[in-house]
Each structure stands twice: as C-alpha cells, then as structure tokens.
Design a protein around this motif. Structure first.
Motif, PDB file in Angstrom:
ATOM      1  N   LEU B  89      77.496   2.984-107.961  1.00 24.99           N
ATOM      2  CA  LEU B  89      78.269   3.842-107.075  1.00 24.99           C
ATOM      3  C   LEU B  89      78.790   3.067-105.870  1.00 24.99           C
ATOM      4  O   LEU B  89      79.942   3.237-105.460  1.00 24.99           O
ATOM      5  N   ASP B  90      77.970   2.202-105.316  1.00 23.72           N
ATOM      6  CA  ASP B  90      78.415   1.389-104.172  1.00 23.72           C
ATOM      7  C   ASP B  90      79.656   0.590-104.551  1.00 23.72           C
ATOM      8  O   ASP B  90      80.633   0.551-103.803  1.00 23.72           O
ATOM      9  N   LEU B  91      79.593  -0.027-105.714  1.00 22.53           N
ATOM     10  CA  LEU B  91      80.741  -0.820-106.137  1.00 22.53           C
ATOM     11  C   LEU B  91      81.957   0.068-106.365  1.00 22.53           C
ATOM     12  O   LEU B  91      83.084  -0.286-105.970  1.00 22.53           O
ATOM     13  N   TRP B 110      89.471  -1.984-114.316  1.00 23.75           N
ATOM     14  CA  TRP B 110      88.876  -3.025-115.162  1.00 23.75           C
ATOM     15  C   TRP B 110      87.616  -3.571-114.521  1.00 23.75           C
ATOM     16  O   TRP B 110      86.566  -3.708-115.169  1.00 23.75           O
ATOM     17  N   ALA B 111      87.704  -3.848-113.242  1.00 17.80           N
ATOM     18  CA  ALA B 111      86.557  -4.413-112.522  1.00 17.80           C
ATOM     19  C   ALA B 111      85.374  -3.451-112.532  1.00 17.80           C
ATOM     20  O   ALA B 111      84.217  -3.858-112.743  1.00 17.80           O
ATOM     21  N   LEU B 112      85.654  -2.174-112.317  1.00 19.13           N
ATOM     22  CA  LEU B 112      84.569  -1.188-112.307  1.00 19.13           C
ATOM     23  C   LEU B 112      83.884  -1.114-113.670  1.00 19.13           C
ATOM     24  O   LEU B 112      82.653  -1.107-113.770  1.00 19.13           O
ATOM     25  N   CYS B 113      84.683  -1.079-114.701  1.00 22.33           N
ATOM     26  CA  CYS B 113      84.121  -0.996-116.051  1.00 22.33           C
ATOM     27  C   CYS B 113      83.254  -2.204-116.362  1.00 22.33           C
ATOM     28  O   CYS B 113      82.124  -2.077-116.840  1.00 22.33           O
ATOM     29  N   ARG B 114      83.767  -3.374-116.069  1.00 23.71           N
ATOM     30  CA  ARG B 114      82.988  -4.564-116.399  1.00 23.71           C
ATOM     31  C   ARG B 114      81.697  -4.622-115.608  1.00 23.71           C
ATOM     32  O   ARG B 114      80.626  -4.880-116.155  1.00 23.71           O
ATOM     33  N   ALA B 115      81.791  -4.349-114.318  1.00 22.04           N
ATOM     34  CA  ALA B 115      80.586  -4.418-113.486  1.00 22.04           C
ATOM     35  C   ALA B 115      79.569  -3.363-113.907  1.00 22.04           C
ATOM     36  O   ALA B 115      78.364  -3.628-113.938  1.00 22.04           O
ATOM     37  N   ALA B 222      95.957  -7.614-120.181  1.00 25.02           N
ATOM     38  CA  ALA B 222      95.685  -9.022-119.881  1.00 25.02           C
ATOM     39  C   ALA B 222      95.766  -9.286-118.380  1.00 25.02           C
ATOM     40  O   ALA B 222      94.901  -9.972-117.804  1.00 25.02           O
ATOM     41  N   ALA B 223      96.788  -8.725-117.742  1.00 24.57           N
ATOM     42  CA  ALA B 223      96.941  -8.937-116.294  1.00 24.57           C
ATOM     43  C   ALA B 223      95.787  -8.307-115.525  1.00 24.57           C
ATOM     44  O   ALA B 223      95.233  -8.908-114.590  1.00 24.57           O
ATOM     45  N   ALA B 224      95.406  -7.116-115.927  1.00 23.99           N
ATOM     46  CA  ALA B 224      94.309  -6.422-115.238  1.00 23.99           C
ATOM     47  C   ALA B 224      93.009  -7.205-115.379  1.00 23.99           C
ATOM     48  O   ALA B 224      92.204  -7.263-114.440  1.00 23.99           O
ATOM     49  N   ALA B 225      92.799  -7.807-116.544  1.00 26.71           N
ATOM     50  CA  ALA B 225      91.576  -8.583-116.758  1.00 26.71           C
ATOM     51  C   ALA B 225      91.522  -9.773-115.809  1.00 26.71           C
ATOM     52  O   ALA B 225      90.483 -10.040-115.177  1.00 26.71           O
ATOM     53  N   ALA B 230      89.026 -11.630-110.735  1.00 29.61           N
ATOM     54  CA  ALA B 230      89.165 -12.237-109.405  1.00 29.61           C
ATOM     55  C   ALA B 230      88.673 -11.283-108.323  1.00 29.61           C
ATOM     56  O   ALA B 230      87.969 -11.682-107.388  1.00 29.61           O
ATOM     57  N   LEU B 231      89.032 -10.029-108.475  1.00 29.88           N
ATOM     58  CA  LEU B 231      88.633  -9.009-107.497  1.00 29.88           C
ATOM     59  C   LEU B 231      87.109  -8.911-107.397  1.00 29.88           C
ATOM     60  O   LEU B 231      86.549  -8.838-106.296  1.00 29.88           O
ATOM     61  N   LEU B 232      86.457  -8.918-108.540  1.00 31.34           N
ATOM     62  CA  LEU B 232      84.992  -8.870-108.531  1.00 31.34           C
ATOM     63  C   LEU B 232      84.413 -10.075-107.792  1.00 31.34           C
ATOM     64  O   LEU B 232      83.438  -9.951-107.048  1.00 31.34           O
ATOM     65  N   GLY B 233      85.050 -11.230-107.996  1.00 32.78           N
ATOM     66  CA  GLY B 233      84.589 -12.422-107.298  1.00 32.78           C
ATOM     67  C   GLY B 233      84.656 -12.255-105.793  1.00 32.78           C
ATOM     68  O   GLY B 233      83.675 -12.518-105.091  1.00 32.78           O
ATOM     69  N   THR B 234      85.774 -11.772-105.277  1.00 39.27           N
ATOM     70  CA  THR B 234      85.915 -11.617-103.827  1.00 39.27           C
ATOM     71  C   THR B 234      84.947 -10.562-103.293  1.00 39.27           C
ATOM     72  O   THR B 234      84.341 -10.752-102.247  1.00 39.27           O
ATOM     73  N   LEU B 235      84.782  -9.459-104.020  1.00 35.61           N
ATOM     74  CA  LEU B 235      83.889  -8.413-103.533  1.00 35.61           C
ATOM     75  C   LEU B 235      82.445  -8.896-103.480  1.00 35.61           C
ATOM     76  O   LEU B 235      81.671  -8.495-102.616  1.00 35.61           O
ATOM     77  N   ARG B 236      82.072  -9.742-104.414  1.00 35.36           N
ATOM     78  CA  ARG B 236      80.686 -10.191-104.454  1.00 35.36           C
ATOM     79  C   ARG B 236      80.396 -11.230-103.374  1.00 35.36           C
ATOM     80  O   ARG B 236      79.308 -11.236-102.804  1.00 35.36           O
ATOM     81  N   THR B 237      81.355 -12.098-103.139  1.00 32.99           N
ATOM     82  CA  THR B 237      81.122 -13.089-102.079  1.00 32.99           C
ATOM     83  C   THR B 237      81.279 -12.438-100.719  1.00 32.99           C
ATOM     84  O   THR B 237      80.430 -12.592 -99.848  1.00 32.99           O
TER      85      THR B 237
END
Lengths: 238, 238
Positions: B89-91, B110-115, B222-225, B230-237
């Motif tokens: 939920l936080d993510l 895409w990011a939400l689904c993968r995470a 493909a673009a969303a992936a 990348a988005l997940l990377g920035t949110l995590r760092t």
DNA sequence: ATTATCTATAGATCTATAGATAATGC
DNA sequence: ATTATCTATAGATCTATAGATAATGC
C-alpha cells in the motif's frame, strides 16, 4: 408421476425415520443437500473451520446422520472437487481436439476461458473457490490435482496455437500459459470478495482479457470473441 | 529485528528458562520464528488445519509458550496480514501521488504490478497466499480487508489514467480493474502450486501481462516496462 | 424387512490458563 | 527481580461409532 391405482393421495411419505427438524423445503436429495451446504461453508469459512456438525445442521440433518452418506469431511470435499473439474476438462478436451479449420486457436481459447469461468462462478456457491483451498494440496486430493493439471495443459496447448504465442521461446510460452491460467483462477477470487458482477458478463470479460494477455491485438480479440461464442453454441447443441 | 550491538563476545547467555528442545539455529527472534512458522503452515495446510501446537513446535517452542507472544492463532494471522499488505500500500500511494510528468499511468501501473508480485511471492513463504485464505473473510480481519480495498483502489486509479482505458465507460473500467487485480492475485496461486518460476521473472511477466490485459498495444507495453523499472529504481533509492 | 434418521457417547483432539522452573541482571 | 520458557491440565470442542427408533414396503 407414478400414479398407481388405489390411494391416489398417497401420504407423501418418505422411508426412514423423520428428521428431527422436519423436512427441508429445498427439495434436494439429502446427499445433494450436504454437498451444497459443505460447498457454501468450505468456500466461505474455509475447510478446517467447517465442522461436520455445521454441514449436517445446515442441510437439515443431525451431525451423525451425515455418515450415512459420506465417510467423512474429506470425502465431501473430494466429491465436490471431482464434480466441478470434470465438466471443465470435458469441454477443454473437446476444444483441443475440435477438427475445425474454421475456428482458430484464438477462438477456442476464448471459448474455453468463458465456459470455465461460467462453470466455476456460475453456480450459487462459487464452486471454483474450492480449488483454491490450501487443504487441496494434501495427499488425499492428488487425483483431483492431476485432473486439474490436465486442464491446464489444455490451456497451454491452445495458447501455443495462437499467432501471438507461436513465435515465443518455450520458457516464455510456459510463463504466459501460467498467467492465462492464473487470470482465470484470479477471477474466481474476484467473485469471492464481491458476488456483484454477474457471472456471464464476468466470463466474457475474462475471456477477452485472456486473449489480450496472450498477446492478441484488439482486432483478433474481437474476432475470437465472435467465433468463440458461436463455437460454444455448436458444441453445446451438438 | 533483534539488536546486534553491544559486547561482541557476550557469554552467549539468554534470559529465561532454556528451551526444552535446545536453542534454534535460524537466529530469529522467537516472535519472528512463530510468524515464519505460522506463515508456512497457514499457506500450505490452511488456517483451520494448523494447530497452535504445530506452529509452536516448528518454531522450537512448546505449545503454551506461544501465548507469551500472541494472544492466539488469530492474532498471528492478523500480524502476518498487516505486515504484508502495508509495504504494497505504501508503494501504491507513492506511485499514485507521484508528481511525474515523465512517467505515465502505464509505467506506474507496471511498476505497481511488478513490485506487488515481488513482495507477495518474493519471500521464502509466498506470503501473498495468506490473502487468499477464506478465513480472512471473518469479522476479525475487517481492518486488513479495508487496507486491501485501498490497494485495489490504487490499481483502479492508475488503470483509469492509461490511454487504453480512458475511453471505456465506467462499468467496463471497473470490470477491467477487477481483472488486473485478479491477475496479480492469480499469480500468487501459480506460485503456490509450483514454486519453480523465479519470483523476479514472474513479477516482470505479470506486470507485462497486466498492461496487455489493460488493453495496451505491444509498443506501449515495452515502453511502460522500461520506464516502470526505472521508476521503481528512483523510488527505492529516493 | 429395509431404510433414514435419531440420541448418546467414547476417545481424541485442541486452546488457553495456572503455576513451576531455570536462566540472566542487579 | 525479571524474564522466557516449561509442565500439567481443565474445559471445550470435534469425529466417528453403537445402538435405538420411526417411517415405508411387502
């Protein structure tokens, strides 16, 4: 029906000692009443949380009377599982073997998805949710799981025949088959939380979704839906 | 989360009466050991079929000692549910609120689904399967279900922002959100039957699939992936 | 005589509490 | 003194069996 001569107004009698709670309204045979009651309780409360007393009482019987029809709780679940997966598998086999040049793999996959969701979510009690009980992993239900694996293989076979999936490497195809099968099982869960969406609409949406998930472009999805619905019609009448 | 600071070569002594079965190897704090044991048993055998004795014994304790940490079996399940839905939920909130013109709704979905799939299937014990226990429908877990509904709302909100779904009528959008959410839950089930597919690969495939299911054409997927990763990377760092 | 059901209950759990015990901490 | 654990067990189940009973069938 069986109007033998003599007393025309037969006392409506049933063999055996009458039930303590009086006869049940729903007119189900006792065995079927137990199955319906168990399905409802298993899917709503879980298998382990459901007692033989609860099942019997809901079916209008006393706890011990259940043993006249089933050797135990496990046997009830086994009967329910067997009875629900069988129609799906029969249809899947018919669709895989279907000698139709006119219906491509896409249309057949669509038909399987729609029919499967209708079977699993269509009844009053969302019988498909039984497949998802953790207890089904027990040794006792290995036979059921084998039948279920066969059903999954049919999904994979149909998917492999679609234009979008034909070019995929083996591992990727397997993964996509997992996702399609997972979508159908996921739909069962939707229905569990919220029995709101009418089963037929949900089934069509799930079948459309399965095609999209398999990689089909919109035009192919639309065509498969039309052909798939027709195919189901012929299989059911023929 | 036990503190590892202090004297490094402490006499290795622990307060309290020693365990009858000797100390456990895995080094988990007792409470965490109980949670891990319960998660494993609940997901594999079901909630009702799991006894307090089985949980405690698997964690290296006697049955009664469990009550030093939890008031009962229900409290253990509640703790597990709470702990697993919270990170998702936080993510999801972060992604919905993300002030990024550069990342469209597709990339965020895409990011939400993968995470989500990684969180739910990533651990040793497929914690996501806990969500699917029928017992979770009980009144006791209403708080958890509310949080989960919030998560689902985030899925719906992101889906509504995609180009493919924007044109859909409301009922159709709702149905499609159900399907996407159902796909993610279905993936949990895949993992339960067969822990074979590595979680990261499964998560990426599921996220791709969710985009396809939402109606996105291949180029958009493909673009969303790419952007989503990348988005997940920035949110995590960050 | 046959059948479907009932009542009663033994035996096997399972949960949760009471109270004892064996460590460390001060 | 405090803590984490233990042993023992009461009370509440739950399952499955034994044997009685109240219908119909012949």
């Amino acid at each position: 029906m069986s109007t033998t001569a003599g007393t025309p107004a037969a006392p409506r009698g049933r063999v055996g000692r009458p039930r303590a709670r009086g006869p049940v309204a729903d007119g189900l045979a006792p065995r079927d009443g137990l199955l319906v009651a168990a399905a409802e309780l298993f899917t709503r409360q879980g298998y382990g949380a459901t007692t033989t007393r609860a099942i019997a009482e809901r079916a209008g019987l006393r706890q011990a009377s259940m043993y006249h029809y089933f050797a135990g709780k496990e046997d009830i679940l086994a009967a329910l599982l067997e009875g629900t997966v069988r129609p799906s598998l029969d249809l899947a086999r018919a669709l895989v073997a279907h000698p139709s040049a006119e219906a491509g793999a896409e249309a057949r996959l669509w038909a399987l998805c729609r029919a499967d969701v209708e079977l699993l979510c269509g009844g009053r009690h969302n019988l498909g949710a039984l497949y998802l009980l953790p207890e089904v992993a027990a040794e006792r239900f290995a036979a059921f799981r084998r039948v279920r694996a066969e059903l999954k293989a049919a999904y994979r076979a149909l998917l492999a025949g679609t234009a979008a999936a034909a070019a995929l490497p083996g591992a990727e195809l397997e993964l996509r088959a997992d996702l399609v099968f997972g979508l159908i099982e996921g739909v069962i869960l939707i229905r569990r939380q919220d029995p709101d969406p009418a089963a037929p609409a949900l089934a069509v949406a799930a079948a459309d979704g399965a095609l999209r998930l398999s990689g089909a472009p919109e035009a192919v999805v639309a065509a498969a839906a039309t052909q798939g619905a027709a195919l189901l019609g012929t299989l059911r009448t023929g």
